[in-house]
Design an enzyme around this catalytic site. Structure first.
Site, mmCIF file in Angstrom:
data_model
loop_
_atom_site.group_PDB
_atom_site.id
_atom_site.type_symbol
_atom_site.label_atom_id
_atom_site.label_comp_id
_atom_site.label_asym_id
_atom_site.label_seq_id
_atom_site.Cartn_x
_atom_site.Cartn_y
_atom_site.Cartn_z
ATOM 1 N N ARG A 54 -32.743 -0.640 3.200
ATOM 2 C CA ARG A 54 -32.448 -1.425 1.928
ATOM 3 C C ARG A 54 -33.084 -1.399 0.823
ATOM 4 O O ARG A 54 -32.828 -1.550 -0.163
ATOM 5 C CB ARG A 54 -31.699 -2.829 2.569
ATOM 6 C CG ARG A 54 -31.468 -3.756 1.299
ATOM 7 C CD ARG A 54 -30.639 -4.890 1.898
ATOM 8 N NE ARG A 54 -30.851 -5.599 3.229
ATOM 9 C CZ ARG A 54 -31.938 -6.211 3.413
ATOM 10 N NH1 ARG A 54 -32.687 -6.428 2.343
ATOM 11 N NH2 ARG A 54 -32.023 -6.818 4.502
ATOM 12 N N TYR A 106 -14.518 -1.892 -19.509
ATOM 13 C CA TYR A 106 -13.755 -1.558 -18.330
ATOM 14 C C TYR A 106 -13.196 -2.939 -17.711
ATOM 15 O O TYR A 106 -13.838 -3.857 -17.649
ATOM 16 C CB TYR A 106 -14.761 -0.777 -17.294
ATOM 17 C CG TYR A 106 -14.145 -0.722 -15.858
ATOM 18 C CD1 TYR A 106 -13.116 -0.026 -15.502
ATOM 19 C CD2 TYR A 106 -14.767 -1.103 -14.759
ATOM 20 C CE1 TYR A 106 -12.253 -0.032 -14.127
ATOM 21 C CE2 TYR A 106 -14.427 -1.106 -13.508
ATOM 22 C CZ TYR A 106 -13.197 -0.418 -13.301
ATOM 23 O OH TYR A 106 -12.477 -0.466 -12.015
ATOM 24 N N ASP A 178 -23.541 0.362 -21.111
ATOM 25 C CA ASP A 178 -22.846 1.293 -20.081
ATOM 26 C C ASP A 178 -22.564 2.428 -20.637
ATOM 27 O O ASP A 178 -21.681 2.743 -21.540
ATOM 28 C CB ASP A 178 -21.438 0.291 -19.723
ATOM 29 C CG ASP A 178 -20.512 0.925 -18.431
ATOM 30 O OD1 ASP A 178 -20.861 2.296 -18.344
ATOM 31 O OD2 ASP A 178 -19.820 0.148 -17.739
ATOM 32 N N LYS A 203 -18.432 8.534 -11.583
ATOM 33 C CA LYS A 203 -17.811 9.216 -12.700
ATOM 34 C C LYS A 203 -18.518 10.650 -12.860
ATOM 35 O O LYS A 203 -18.616 11.489 -12.075
ATOM 36 C CB LYS A 203 -17.621 8.308 -13.838
ATOM 37 C CG LYS A 203 -16.957 7.029 -13.761
ATOM 38 C CD LYS A 203 -15.583 7.253 -13.210
ATOM 39 C CE LYS A 203 -14.927 5.836 -12.237
ATOM 40 N NZ LYS A 203 -15.675 4.560 -12.557
HETATM 41 C C1 LIG Z 1 -17.060 2.092 -17.840
HETATM 42 C C2 LIG Z 1 -17.052 1.987 -16.391
HETATM 43 N N1 LIG Z 1 -18.094 1.115 -15.991
HETATM 44 C C3 LIG Z 1 -18.048 0.447 -14.882
HETATM 45 C C4 LIG Z 1 -17.129 0.835 -13.823
HETATM 46 C C5 LIG Z 1 -17.228 0.484 -12.439
HETATM 47 O O1 LIG Z 1 -17.869 1.463 -11.641
HETATM 48 P P1 LIG Z 1 -17.430 1.578 -10.062
HETATM 49 O O2 LIG Z 1 -15.886 1.931 -10.129
HETATM 50 O O3 LIG Z 1 -18.156 2.624 -9.518
HETATM 51 O O4 LIG Z 1 -17.707 0.286 -9.605
HETATM 52 C C6 LIG Z 1 -16.064 1.611 -14.381
HETATM 53 C C7 LIG Z 1 -15.143 2.113 -13.438
HETATM 54 O O5 LIG Z 1 -14.264 2.894 -13.417
HETATM 55 C C8 LIG Z 1 -16.041 2.290 -15.623
HETATM 56 O O6 LIG Z 1 -15.215 3.124 -15.934
#
Ligand SMILES: Cc1ncc(COP(=O)(O)O)c(C=O)c1O
Length: 388
Positions: A54, A106, A178, A203
């Site tokens: 961990r 998101y 992000d 992604k």
């Molecule tokens: C721009 C963005 N940030 C964060 C996330 C969250 O990621 P996760 O689905 O891997 O938890 C997503 C998920 O679609 C996203 O599109």
């Protein structure tokens, strides 16, 4: 884990080598998947490199070193999901603190702020960060962080990262970017002044729709220590196998991003000439209101295209149901093309009035352009548009 022997090397070379070198015992050119949860100590309380998986694991360390190298940061941290990365990062703040966040993030990020962190006393304001004056106006004495996405999900709006970081710097505020939609191939926020880069590695970074993961990268040593503490203490870490798969995905990231972007640019142009499409949102198109910023800040427009169809909700449903190559599914950034309806799917957790104010209406559809041949993708989209 080690860096390639002869830095500095080009980004594409880093993507293939960073984080791992053939091991000195067997010469294995791919990193081993170290499944052991615990590591023997020579004497009590004195770990060799790792003590418990961990807090750290060799396969994860290889991925973390690679992520740091790609984003040009000193420390990388891998998580079990992008949401786990975001939640862990927000735990470096305290009750009573305030965050200024982009209003077009998101849906799951919005939900973390509103439904997970707000009950613990973390306050957040959501503002349109296309405008740096909006950031200046939203700052409060207790503001402790600025959080943005660029390009945003799903409207593909851009934030001028350098300009926003300049504003934040006057108040010594960390800026979190992000970078999921651009990937480090197209945009490197730390080079533009950001403090932390966040990824949903689910992604583009992994890129094969077979691992849910997240990452943070920073060059701020003090913040890195705090992230390391919370990464271990909260424990939302990825499995060694997921780290291995993500690292394998990264090895082709530059090649994939180039193809995603080329096909998306071509399809965005064709879609914008189709009568079934009312509007195309794609930063790589000259008609995008922030195209000049895109040229300055990103290497190309990326692999995501958002459309406003010339129809109603029923038309959007028919379009999405008719597609054959594009799978109707959430997520993005994989080798296969995906289509989705943000209002009913990825962004359903955002209140309807907020969604409509952002432009996420019934006719909005988001496409993740995969690596199939662009003409096959176009034929599929044309067939879908006939069903409108
Ligand atoms: C721009 C963005 N940030 C964060 C996330 C969250 O990621 P996760 O689905 O891997 O938890 C997503 C998920 O679609 C996203 O599109």
């Amino acid at each position: 884990m080690t860096e390639p022997k002869t830095p500095p090397v080009a980004f594409d070379t880093l993507a293939v080598h960073a984080g791992y070198e053939p091991d000195p015992i067997h010469g294995a050119v791919m990193p081993p998947v170290v499944l052991s949860t615990t590591f023997a100590q020579p004497t009590p309380g004195q770990a060799r490199s790792f003590e418990y998986s961990r807090s750290g694991n060799p396969t994860r360390a290889a991925l973390e070193a690679c992520l740091a190298a790609l984003e040009g940061g000193r420390r990388g941290f891998a998580f079990a999901s992008g949401c786990a990365a975001a939640t862990t990062l927000l735990h470096t703040l305290a009750p009573g603190d305030h965050v200024v966040c982009g209003d077009d993030v998101y849906g799951g990020t919005y939900r973390i702020f509103e439904r997970v962190m707000r009950p613990f006393g973390l306050d957040a304001s959501f503002v349109d960060l296309r405008d740096k004056a909006a950031l200046e106006a939203a700052l409060r004495p207790n503001t402790r962080m600025v959080w943005l996405e660029s390009p945003t999900n799903p409207m593909l709006r851009l934030a001028d990262i350098r300009a926003l970081c300049d504003v934040a710097r006057t108040r010594r505020l960390p800026v979190v970017v992000d970078n999921t939609f651009a990937s480090p191939v197209l945009q490197r926020p730390l080079d533009l002044g950001a403090t932390v880069v966040l990824h949903s590695t689910t992604k583009y970074v992994n890129g094969h729709s077979d691992v849910v993961g997240g990452a943070l990268v920073t060059s701020d040593d003090e913040l890195a220590e705090r992230i390391a503490f919370f990464q271990n203490a909260i424990g939302a870490v990825p499995s060694p196998m997921d780290c291995y798969l993500t690292l394998r995905g990264i090895r082709t990231l530059p090649v994939r991003m180039q193809r995603h972007s080329e096909s998306a640019t071509e399809l965005a142009a064709r879609l914008s000439r189709h009568k079934g499409v009312a509007r195309v949102h794609y930063p790589g198109l000259a008609t995008h209101p922030q195209h000049e910023l895109c040229k300055r800040q990103m290497k190309s427009g990326g692999g995501m295209v958002t459309l406003e169809l010339a129809g109603d909700l029923a038309g959007s449903r028919r379009f999405l149901e008719r597609l054959r190559l594009f799978a109707l599914a959430e997520s993005l950034g994989g080798v296969e093309s995906l289509a989705e309806h943000p209002a009913l799917m990825t962004h359903a957790s955002i209140p309807r009035e907020n969604r409509l104010a952002l432009g996420i209406g019934d006719s909005l559809v988001r496409l993740s352009i995969g690596l199939e041949h662009v003409d096959d993708l176009w034929k599929d989209l044309e067939t879908g548009l006939e069903a409108l």
